[in-house]
Design a protein around this motif. Sequence first.
Motif: not given
Length: 187
Positions: A27, A30-31, A34, A49, A70, A74-75, A77-78
């Motif tokens: 992962y 992609p992290l 973004k 990250v 995932a 991603f949450t 990370l947000k």
Amino acid sequence: MLENWTDNELLGSTDDHAAFGVLYNRYWEPLYKKALQRLGNSADAKDAVQEVFVSLWRNKTSIIRDTSIAPYLFTALKYCIIKKVYRKAKKGILVPLSAEQLERIEITTEELFQYKELQALLASEVAILPARMQEIYRLSRVENLQIAEIADRLNVSEQTVKNTLTTALKRLREKLSHYSSAGIFIL
């Protein structure tokens, strides 16, 4: 053979080091992409990250998940990105995020309003600093110049730049310190 395991199996593995490595390799890219897209800075993106993976591993037993982690990553990370933006704003660093970029981070309308309010407040406080202090602040925080570059550009000593910038940041922190009581995030 851990590469073939599901995310859930890896989180439950007794071989923490190897399982973490597989999840990280699965992962991180992609992290990172973004985070870089949102923050515009490789170092900040890498930090974000790293924070997400540290949080994942600390909370691995309490994460409610399906077959993939995932959505969790991603949450996380947000929210990490949002915290970084607010931390920078509190420190007097203008973060060049447009409303469109903020919407892509998927923050609430209230958080967007608070971010814009904080940025406007910061800009107004910078505008009332003495002219030379404003100039040094903007060269440092908006144009991201190093102390030596600012000193060369303005034909002053590096110590003068450091002292002026320290004073500017202290004034801005004092003026903006009450803003954190609005409860945006615990920073």
